[in-house]
Design a protein around this motif. Structure first.
Motif, PDB file in Angstrom:
ATOM      1  N   GLY A 102       0.806  -1.215   0.000  1.00 60.01           N
ATOM      2  CA  GLY A 102       0.000   0.000   0.000  1.00 60.01           C
ATOM      3  C   GLY A 102       0.839   1.265   0.000  1.00 60.01           C
ATOM      4  O   GLY A 102       2.060   1.249  -0.161  1.00 60.01           O
ATOM      5  N   HIS A 103       0.148   2.377   0.223  1.00 64.29           N
ATOM      6  CA  HIS A 103       0.809   3.685   0.216  1.00 64.29           C
ATOM      7  C   HIS A 103      -0.060   4.670   0.984  1.00 64.29           C
ATOM      8  O   HIS A 103      -1.239   4.832   0.689  1.00 64.29           O
ATOM      9  CB  HIS A 103       0.992   4.176  -1.220  1.00 64.29           C
ATOM     10  N   VAL A 104       0.529   5.298   1.987  1.00 62.30           N
ATOM     11  CA  VAL A 104      -0.164   6.346   2.751  1.00 62.30           C
ATOM     12  C   VAL A 104       0.844   7.453   3.014  1.00 62.30           C
ATOM     13  O   VAL A 104       1.896   7.209   3.617  1.00 62.30           O
ATOM     14  CB  VAL A 104      -0.721   5.823   4.091  1.00 62.30           C
ATOM     15  N   ASN A 105       0.528   8.656   2.574  1.00 59.20           N
ATOM     16  CA  ASN A 105       1.432   9.783   2.772  1.00 59.20           C
ATOM     17  C   ASN A 105       0.996  10.644   3.953  1.00 59.20           C
ATOM     18  O   ASN A 105       1.735  10.873   4.889  1.00 59.20           O
ATOM     19  CB  ASN A 105       1.511  10.628   1.504  1.00 59.20           C
ATOM     20  N   ARG A 106      -0.271  11.078   3.918  1.00 63.87           N
ATOM     21  CA  ARG A 106      -0.717  12.006   4.956  1.00 63.87           C
ATOM     22  C   ARG A 106      -2.209  11.805   5.220  1.00 63.87           C
ATOM     23  O   ARG A 106      -3.014  11.756   4.296  1.00 63.87           O
ATOM     24  CB  ARG A 106      -0.480  13.447   4.496  1.00 63.87           C
ATOM     25  N   VAL A 107      -2.557  11.691   6.499  1.00 60.57           N
ATOM     26  CA  VAL A 107      -3.961  11.680   6.919  1.00 60.57           C
ATOM     27  C   VAL A 107      -4.067  12.569   8.163  1.00 60.57           C
ATOM     28  O   VAL A 107      -3.058  12.872   8.813  1.00 60.57           O
ATOM     29  CB  VAL A 107      -4.468  10.253   7.226  1.00 60.57           C
ATOM     30  N   ASP A 108      -5.281  12.950   8.497  1.00 60.24           N
ATOM     31  CA  ASP A 108      -5.498  13.876   9.608  1.00 60.24           C
ATOM     32  C   ASP A 108      -6.321  13.186  10.694  1.00 60.24           C
ATOM     33  O   ASP A 108      -7.493  12.850  10.471  1.00 60.24           O
ATOM     34  CB  ASP A 108      -6.226  15.130   9.098  1.00 60.24           C
ATOM     35  N   ASP A 166      -1.991  10.646  -2.789  1.00 54.67           N
ATOM     36  CA  ASP A 166      -1.455  11.828  -2.121  1.00 54.67           C
ATOM     37  C   ASP A 166      -2.420  12.999  -2.144  1.00 54.67           C
ATOM     38  O   ASP A 166      -2.421  13.830  -1.231  1.00 54.67           O
ATOM     39  CB  ASP A 166      -0.128  12.237  -2.774  1.00 54.67           C
ATOM     40  N   SER A 167      -3.251  13.094  -3.178  1.00 52.76           N
ATOM     41  CA  SER A 167      -4.180  14.224  -3.273  1.00 52.76           C
ATOM     42  C   SER A 167      -5.502  13.977  -2.551  1.00 52.76           C
ATOM     43  O   SER A 167      -6.364  14.857  -2.500  1.00 52.76           O
ATOM     44  CB  SER A 167      -4.465  14.546  -4.744  1.00 52.76           C
ATOM     45  N   ALA A 168      -5.678  12.786  -1.983  1.00 50.54           N
ATOM     46  CA  ALA A 168      -6.894  12.498  -1.224  1.00 50.54           C
ATOM     47  C   ALA A 168      -6.806  13.148   0.156  1.00 50.54           C
ATOM     48  O   ALA A 168      -5.719  13.361   0.694  1.00 50.54           O
ATOM     49  CB  ALA A 168      -7.094  10.993  -1.093  1.00 50.54           C
ATOM     50  N   GLU A 215      -7.397   9.517  -6.199  1.00 51.96           N
ATOM     51  CA  GLU A 215      -7.037  10.924  -6.253  1.00 51.96           C
ATOM     52  C   GLU A 215      -8.251  11.830  -5.968  1.00 51.96           C
ATOM     53  O   GLU A 215      -9.360  11.574  -6.432  1.00 51.96           O
ATOM     54  CB  GLU A 215      -6.471  11.283  -7.636  1.00 51.96           C
ATOM     55  N   ASP A 216      -7.982  12.906  -5.225  1.00 53.26           N
ATOM     56  CA  ASP A 216      -8.950  13.989  -4.986  1.00 53.26           C
ATOM     57  C   ASP A 216     -10.203  13.548  -4.245  1.00 53.26           C
ATOM     58  O   ASP A 216     -11.197  14.285  -4.211  1.00 53.26           O
ATOM     59  CB  ASP A 216      -9.337  14.658  -6.319  1.00 53.26           C
ATOM     60  N   SER A 217     -10.186  12.368  -3.660  1.00 50.92           N
ATOM     61  CA  SER A 217     -11.313  11.948  -2.832  1.00 50.92           C
ATOM     62  C   SER A 217     -11.226  12.596  -1.459  1.00 50.92           C
ATOM     63  O   SER A 217     -10.140  12.954  -0.985  1.00 50.92           O
ATOM     64  CB  SER A 217     -11.333  10.425  -2.678  1.00 50.92           C
ATOM     65  N   VAL A 218     -12.380  12.707  -0.796  1.00 46.43           N
ATOM     66  CA  VAL A 218     -12.460  13.274   0.549  1.00 46.43           C
ATOM     67  C   VAL A 218     -13.218  12.285   1.431  1.00 46.43           C
ATOM     68  O   VAL A 218     -14.335  11.878   1.097  1.00 46.43           O
ATOM     69  CB  VAL A 218     -13.169  14.643   0.549  1.00 46.43           C
ATOM     70  N   GLY A 277     -12.239  11.670  -6.704  1.00 45.02           N
ATOM     71  CA  GLY A 277     -13.193  12.755  -6.540  1.00 45.02           C
ATOM     72  C   GLY A 277     -14.399  12.430  -5.696  1.00 45.02           C
ATOM     73  O   GLY A 277     -15.307  13.265  -5.561  1.00 45.02           O
ATOM     74  N   ALA A 278     -14.455  11.234  -5.105  1.00 43.71           N
ATOM     75  CA  ALA A 278     -15.617  10.859  -4.305  1.00 43.71           C
ATOM     76  C   ALA A 278     -15.578  11.552  -2.946  1.00 43.71           C
ATOM     77  O   ALA A 278     -14.512  11.916  -2.435  1.00 43.71           O
ATOM     78  CB  ALA A 278     -15.674   9.352  -4.120  1.00 43.71           C
ATOM     79  N   LEU A 279     -16.759  11.728  -2.354  1.00 41.30           N
ATOM     80  CA  LEU A 279     -16.895  12.290  -1.011  1.00 41.30           C
ATOM     81  C   LEU A 279     -17.602  11.264  -0.131  1.00 41.30           C
ATOM     82  O   LEU A 279     -18.731  10.858  -0.424  1.00 41.30           O
ATOM     83  CB  LEU A 279     -17.702  13.586  -1.041  1.00 41.30           C
ATOM     84  N   ILE A 280     -16.943  10.840   0.957  1.00 39.06           N
ATOM     85  CA  ILE A 280     -17.514   9.913   1.926  1.00 39.06           C
ATOM     86  C   ILE A 280     -17.538  10.633   3.271  1.00 39.06           C
ATOM     87  O   ILE A 280     -16.489  11.057   3.764  1.00 39.06           O
ATOM     88  CB  ILE A 280     -16.690   8.616   2.048  1.00 39.06           C
ATOM     89  N   GLU A 281     -18.720  10.738   3.864  1.00 40.28           N
ATOM     90  CA  GLU A 281     -18.849  11.528   5.091  1.00 40.28           C
ATOM     91  C   GLU A 281     -19.838  10.847   6.034  1.00 40.28           C
ATOM     92  O   GLU A 281     -20.937  10.439   5.628  1.00 40.28           O
ATOM     93  CB  GLU A 281     -19.326  12.939   4.743  1.00 40.28           C
ATOM     94  N   ASP A 282     -19.417  10.704   7.305  1.00 43.26           N
ATOM     95  CA  ASP A 282     -20.291  10.111   8.323  1.00 43.26           C
ATOM     96  C   ASP A 282     -20.841   8.765   7.857  1.00 43.26           C
ATOM     97  O   ASP A 282     -22.043   8.475   7.994  1.00 43.26           O
ATOM     98  CB  ASP A 282     -21.455  11.052   8.667  1.00 43.26           C
ATOM     99  N   ALA A 283     -19.989   7.929   7.312  1.00 40.79           N
ATOM    100  CA  ALA A 283     -20.431   6.659   6.738  1.00 40.79           C
ATOM    101  C   ALA A 283     -19.589   5.513   7.288  1.00 40.79           C
ATOM    102  O   ALA A 283     -18.461   5.701   7.753  1.00 40.79           O
ATOM    103  CB  ALA A 283     -20.336   6.697   5.220  1.00 40.79           C
ATOM    104  N   MET A 284     -20.145   4.310   7.205  1.00 39.77           N
ATOM    105  CA  MET A 284     -19.401   3.102   7.517  1.00 39.77           C
ATOM    106  C   MET A 284     -19.609   2.145   6.357  1.00 39.77           C
ATOM    107  O   MET A 284     -20.737   1.689   6.104  1.00 39.77           O
ATOM    108  CB  MET A 284     -19.877   2.468   8.822  1.00 39.77           C
ATOM    109  N   LEU A 285     -18.534   1.834   5.637  1.00 41.24           N
ATOM    110  CA  LEU A 285     -18.621   1.039   4.415  1.00 41.24           C
ATOM    111  C   LEU A 285     -17.744  -0.198   4.512  1.00 41.24           C
ATOM    112  O   LEU A 285     -16.632  -0.146   5.039  1.00 41.24           O
ATOM    113  CB  LEU A 285     -18.178   1.870   3.207  1.00 41.24           C
ATOM    114  N   VAL A 286     -18.241  -1.294   3.950  1.00 37.51           N
ATOM    115  CA  VAL A 286     -17.479  -2.529   3.856  1.00 37.51           C
ATOM    116  C   VAL A 286     -17.802  -3.172   2.512  1.00 37.51           C
ATOM    117  O   VAL A 286     -18.936  -3.087   2.019  1.00 37.51           O
ATOM    118  CB  VAL A 286     -17.806  -3.482   5.031  1.00 37.51           C
ATOM    119  N   GLU A 287     -16.792  -3.751   1.889  1.00 42.40           N
ATOM    120  CA  GLU A 287     -16.951  -4.447   0.601  1.00 42.40           C
ATOM    121  C   GLU A 287     -17.734  -3.588  -0.390  1.00 42.40           C
ATOM    122  O   GLU A 287     -18.685  -4.051  -1.027  1.00 42.40           O
ATOM    123  CB  GLU A 287     -17.649  -5.797   0.811  1.00 42.40           C
ATOM    124  N   SER A 288     -17.301  -2.347  -0.543  1.00 43.36           N
ATOM    125  CA  SER A 288     -18.023  -1.390  -1.380  1.00 43.36           C
ATOM    126  C   SER A 288     -17.161  -0.874  -2.517  1.00 43.36           C
ATOM    127  O   SER A 288     -15.936  -0.752  -2.390  1.00 43.36           O
ATOM    128  CB  SER A 288     -18.493  -0.197  -0.527  1.00 43.36           C
TER     129      SER A 288
END
Length: 331
Positions: free
Chosen positions: A236-242, A254-256, A271-274, A288-299
């Motif tokens: 995998g690859h992870v650069n930066r998360v908050d 990197d742009s996510a 890329e560019d997902s939030v 470019g997808a937006l995922i907010e206040d969600a819990m997802l599995v096998e999606s």
């Protein structure tokens, strides 16, 4: 050596994603399936790659030209008359050694050995428990004697994975030409297996090469399985998360933007997902997808899709919205 990649199909088993993108551009582990396949060609002395395109073929051409320097040609298959017909469209460009790769196939094998291959052809196979869902080869004394599409018995369990080497491309083209001239079809289509059988019956020596890894990318559950395999292989690859927890292996572009979330294992975020305040496991989130206040599995979440306030297993196409804040409806 030339390489032909037929990819003109509609990819109906991967809808809704393939309504807006061709199946080879579906993302797994940080890049399109086609990208993983083209990366394997670095072990070959590639003279030219010929792409047999159809539905949304302009997207294929744009992706290849933007990301790879192989000499490339794009040939449109206007009528979907089968695998052999697709290859035959490139007949004027094919001479000498040829590799054929179908894009449902993620494989792991050493292609560099083809430079000194003595046989007239190699068909790559994998042992399977139940061969009745696949095309298989019959091997006698180290040589392939027959190809069988979806056999009735369990006797021959070497399934064809969709990767082939032909030493003399024109011999194959002549066999395909014979099928077309005599209108020899299987289930209404001109099959590559039938053309290869013509070559074998005329004395061509083909051998089977068994691969250890064969991952399918033809439907949602197998795309997720392939994503798992590739993430395990790459780490995998992870650069930066908050303020988030990452359970590897995970790929985050990197742009996510990922914040206040739990991600992994086996998650790709393009890329560019939030992603905000969410829990995601065993899923692919496209660009470019937006995922907010969600819990997802096998999606599988498409490009520029929006998912809010839901706890589910989803298969959401590009530019769609699933928002529980809209009174529990898709809006």
């Amino acid at each position: 050596m030339k390489v032909v990649i037929p990819l003109a199909g509609f990819g109906t088993r991967l809808r809704p994603h393939t309504y807006t993108k061709p199946k080879p551009l579906v993302n797994v582990a940080g890049k399109p399936v086609l990208g993983h396949i083209l990366d394997k060609l670095c072990y070959l002395d590639v003279e030219e790659v010929l792409f047999i395109v159809g539905y949304l073929g302009d997207q294929i051409e744009h992706y290849v030209k933007a990301n790879y320097s192989y000499p490339a040609r794009f040939i449109e298959q206007k009528e979907l008359l089968g695998q052999a017909h697709a290859l035959y469209l490139a007949r004027e460009a094919l001479t000498g050694p040829l590799v054929i790769i179908f894009v449902d196939t993620i494989f792991d094998t050493d292609l560099s050995a083809l430079a000194t291959e003595p046989a007239d052809g190699v068909i790559y196979v994998k042992e399977v428990e139940d061969p009745r869902r696949f095309g298989v080869v019959v091997v006698r004394d180290g040589q392939i004697t027959q190809l069988i599409e979806k056999p009735d018995s369990m006797e021959n369990n070497l399934a064809v994975i969709g990767l082939y080497y032909i030493k003399d491309a024109q011999s194959l083209m002549q066999s395909i030409g014979e099928l077309i001239d005599r209108d020899i079809k299987t289930k209404g289509e001109y099959f590559l297996a039938d053309a290869l059988q013509v070559m074998i019956d005329r004395g061509a020596r083909f051998r089977a090469e068994t691969v250890d890894v064969w991952e399918d990318c033809g439907k949602p559950e197998t795309v997720l399985q392939t994503n798992r395999y590739l993430l395990r292989q790459s780490g995998g690859h992870v650069n930066r998360v908050d303020n988030s927890v990452i359970i590897p292996p995970v790929y985050i572009a990197d742009s996510a933007q990922v914040s206040e979330s739990v991600i992994g294992p086996y998650v790709t975020i393009a890329e560019d997902s939030v992603v905000r305040q969410s829990i995601i496991q065993d899923s692919i989130i496209n660009k470019g997808a937006l995922i907010e206040d969600a819990m997802l599995v096998e999606s599988l979440i498409g490009d520029n899709a929006v998912v809010r306030g839901t706890f589910d297993r989803l298969n959401v196409g590009d530019s769609s919205q699933v928002d529980q804040k809209c009174n529990g409806t898709i809006c």
